[in-house]
Design an enzyme around this catalytic site. Structure first.
Site, PDB file in Angstrom:
ATOM      1  N   TYR A   1       0.853  -1.216   0.017  1.00  0.00           N
ATOM      2  CA  TYR A   1      -0.067  -0.043   0.040  1.00  0.00           C
ATOM      3  C   TYR A   1       0.969   1.497  -0.008  1.00  0.00           C
ATOM      4  CZ  TYR A   1      -4.824  -1.681   0.786  1.00  0.00           C
ATOM      5  OH  TYR A   1      -5.812  -2.471   0.781  1.00  0.00           O
TER       6      TYR A   1
ATOM      7  N   LYS B   1       2.774 -15.208   2.095  1.00  0.00           N
ATOM      8  CA  LYS B   1       2.851 -16.039   0.638  1.00  0.00           C
ATOM      9  C   LYS B   1       4.251 -16.287   0.544  1.00  0.00           C
ATOM     10  CE  LYS B   1       1.072 -17.516  -3.033  1.00  0.00           C
ATOM     11  NZ  LYS B   1       0.167 -18.669  -3.054  1.00  0.00           N
TER      12      LYS B   1
ATOM     13  N   ASP C   1      -3.615 -17.791   0.300  1.00  0.00           N
ATOM     14  CA  ASP C   1      -4.893 -18.699  -0.786  1.00  0.00           C
ATOM     15  C   ASP C   1      -5.577 -19.636   0.153  1.00  0.00           C
ATOM     16  OD1 ASP C   1      -2.309 -20.076  -0.625  1.00  0.00           O
ATOM     17  OD2 ASP C   1      -2.503 -20.471  -2.730  1.00  0.00           O
TER      18      ASP C   1
ATOM     19  N   ASP D   1      -6.518  -6.723   4.285  1.00  0.00           N
ATOM     20  CA  ASP D   1      -7.590  -6.017   3.502  1.00  0.00           C
ATOM     21  C   ASP D   1      -8.697  -7.033   3.098  1.00  0.00           C
ATOM     22  OD1 ASP D   1      -9.071  -3.851   2.308  1.00  0.00           O
ATOM     23  OD2 ASP D   1      -8.127  -4.482   0.316  1.00  0.00           O
TER      24      ASP D   1
ATOM     25  N   ASP E   1     -12.456  -8.637   4.653  1.00  0.00           N
ATOM     26  CA  ASP E   1     -13.745  -8.527   4.060  1.00  0.00           C
ATOM     27  C   ASP E   1     -14.408  -9.768   4.372  1.00  0.00           C
ATOM     28  OD1 ASP E   1     -13.621  -5.776   3.384  1.00  0.00           O
ATOM     29  OD2 ASP E   1     -14.507  -6.109   1.451  1.00  0.00           O
TER      30      ASP E   1
HETATM   31  C1  IPM Z   1     -10.339  -0.980   4.066  1.00  0.00           C
HETATM   32  C2  IPM Z   1     -10.607  -0.231   2.634  1.00  0.00           C
HETATM   33  C3  IPM Z   1      -9.406   0.670   2.383  1.00  0.00           C
HETATM   34  C4  IPM Z   1      -8.008  -0.139   2.402  1.00  0.00           C
HETATM   35  C5  IPM Z   1      -9.599   1.473   1.275  1.00  0.00           C
HETATM   36  C6  IPM Z   1     -10.883   2.317   1.249  1.00  0.00           C
HETATM   37  C7  IPM Z   1      -8.286   2.306   1.023  1.00  0.00           C
HETATM   38  O1  IPM Z   1     -10.734  -1.239   1.758  1.00  0.00           O
HETATM   39  O2  IPM Z   1     -10.081  -0.245   5.079  1.00  0.00           O
HETATM   40  O3  IPM Z   1     -10.377  -1.989   4.090  1.00  0.00           O
HETATM   41  O4  IPM Z   1      -8.150  -0.928   1.274  1.00  0.00           O
HETATM   42  O5  IPM Z   1      -7.421  -0.243   3.514  1.00  0.00           O
HETATM   43 MG    MG Z   2     -10.890  -3.313   2.637  1.00  0.00          MG
END
Ligand code: IPM
Ligand code: MG
Length: 360
Positions: A143, A194, A226, A250, A254
């Site tokens: 990032y 990884k 993975d 990240d 999710d």
């Molecule tokens: C998160 C979001 C952010 C990230 C984006 C919006 C920059 O997806 O906080 O997980 O990738 O960190």
């Molecule tokens: Mg995110």
């Protein structure tokens, strides 16, 4: 009288302002009914910052964040700012504040509330009792790595490139955070990398093992990213604490949030070396439902509770807020995202009303 603590409120974009409004009502109630002594001040951030000051992280906002004891963030971004120059997009504001405040340790719990067991898309026996903590490194990795960019090649086309790197100290401090958290839980830590392909991961693994020598009681395991994605969906309850780098975290967070059935329920914290932090719901700005008064404010209200416990030294108030949320869920109130087929969905404000009533 307890000393007063200051909170920077960054509502942001999309549903951010709506869910933040409910959390602010909770702060007001804690002040009025429970002598909380919390002060707060608001500033524009993300797309709202760009619209007002031409920057997703305006100076006034960063100043406020720096001088406050903790930060409560709604959500940022939306289609409105997609055409804006890359360096001024809302997401850059988020990355900028994480970096400027040194918020390297991102805690993203995935907890399945027993009341909501049916909301998950996975079978109840796979997810019931789920309680995972993902510790994501937040200020390094691909990032932030330099060099990065899009440039012309000699062949007359363009190439895009990013750089992934982690230094030993960056790895050891996030590993240390994760071990400390594991010590307060089931003492099992899974480091996700990884290492079969990436040198960055090879070093990551080595350092995580080394830091582990200070935590002999924590059982450490390693998993490739993975496989971890697959295992998270196949048998998520095998995990207690997961520690991983920025981009893997990240993605994994999710996936983990969806196991619980509602991303609208999950709070998160991003902490610096001293435990000062920014707290925000795991969900995004959801522009499709913004302004409709249907978003779930619980993730934001639980983020406030997390803040009270972890940055403001008010575990007593955190417990009160969490108990109020729990009570409202037990009474059957549901916003649309967690409503069953027979529930009449509550609005954002109705959910706020009920939580306030439970808090009083
Ligand atoms: C998160 C979001 C952010 C990230 C984006 C919006 C920059 O997806 O906080 O997980 O990738 O960190
Ligand atoms: Mg995110």
């Amino acid at each position: 009288m307890t000393t007063s603590k200051s909170i920077a409120i960054l509502p942001g974009d999309g549903i951010g302002p709506e869910v933040i409004a409910q959390a602010v009502r909770v702060i007001d109630c804690l002040n009025e009914k429970h002598a909380a002594n919390l002060t707060y001040e608001e500033a524009p951030f993300g797309g709202a910052g760009y619209d007002l000051h031409g920057s997703p992280l305006p100076e006034v906002t960063l100043d406020l964040a720096k001088r406050s004891d903790a930060i409560l963030l709604g959500a940022i971004g939306g289609p409105k700012w997609e055409a804006v120059e890359r360096s001024l997009r809302p997401e850059r504001g988020l990355l900028g504040i994480r970096s400027a405040l040194g918020l390297f340790s991102n805690l993203r719990p995935a907890i399945l509330y027993p009341e909501l067991a049916d909301a998950s898309t996975l079978k109840p026996e796979v997810v019931s009792g789920l309680d995972i903590m993902i510790v994501r490194e937040l200020t390094g990795g691909i990032y932030f790595g330099q060099p990065r960019g899009i440039e012309p090649t000699d062949q007359g086309e363009r190439r895009g490139y990013n750089t992934m790197h982690y230094s030993e100290s960056e790895i050891s401090r996030i590993a240390d955070s994760a071990y400390k958290i594991a010590m307060q839980r089931d003492k099992r830590l899974c480091s996700v990398d990884k290492a079969n392909v990436l040198e960055t991961s090879e070093l990551w693994r080595e350092i995580v093992i080394e830091v582990g020598k200070d935590y002999p009681d924590v059982e450490l395991s390693h998993m490739y990213i993975d496989n971890a994605c697959m295992q998270l969906i196949r048998a998520p309850k095998q995990f207690d604490v997961i520690v991983t780098g920025n981009i893997f975290g990240d993605i994994l967070s999710d996936a983990a949030s969806m196991l619980t059935g509602s991303i609208g329920m999950l709070p998160s914290a991003s902490l610096d070396e001293n435990g000062k932090g920014m707290y925000e719901p795991v969900h995004g700005s959801a522009p499709d439902i913004a302004g409709k008064n249907i978003a779930n404010p619980i993730a934001t209200i639980l983020s406030l509770a997390m803040m009270l416990r972890s940055s403001l030294d008010r575990a007593d108030l955190a417990t009160k807020v969490e108990a109020a949320v729990r009570k409202v869920l037990q009474n059957g109130l549901r916003t649309a995202d967690i409503a069953g087929p027979n529930d009449k969905p509550a609005s954002t404000a109705e959910m706020g009303d009920a939580i306030l009533a439970a808090l009083e």
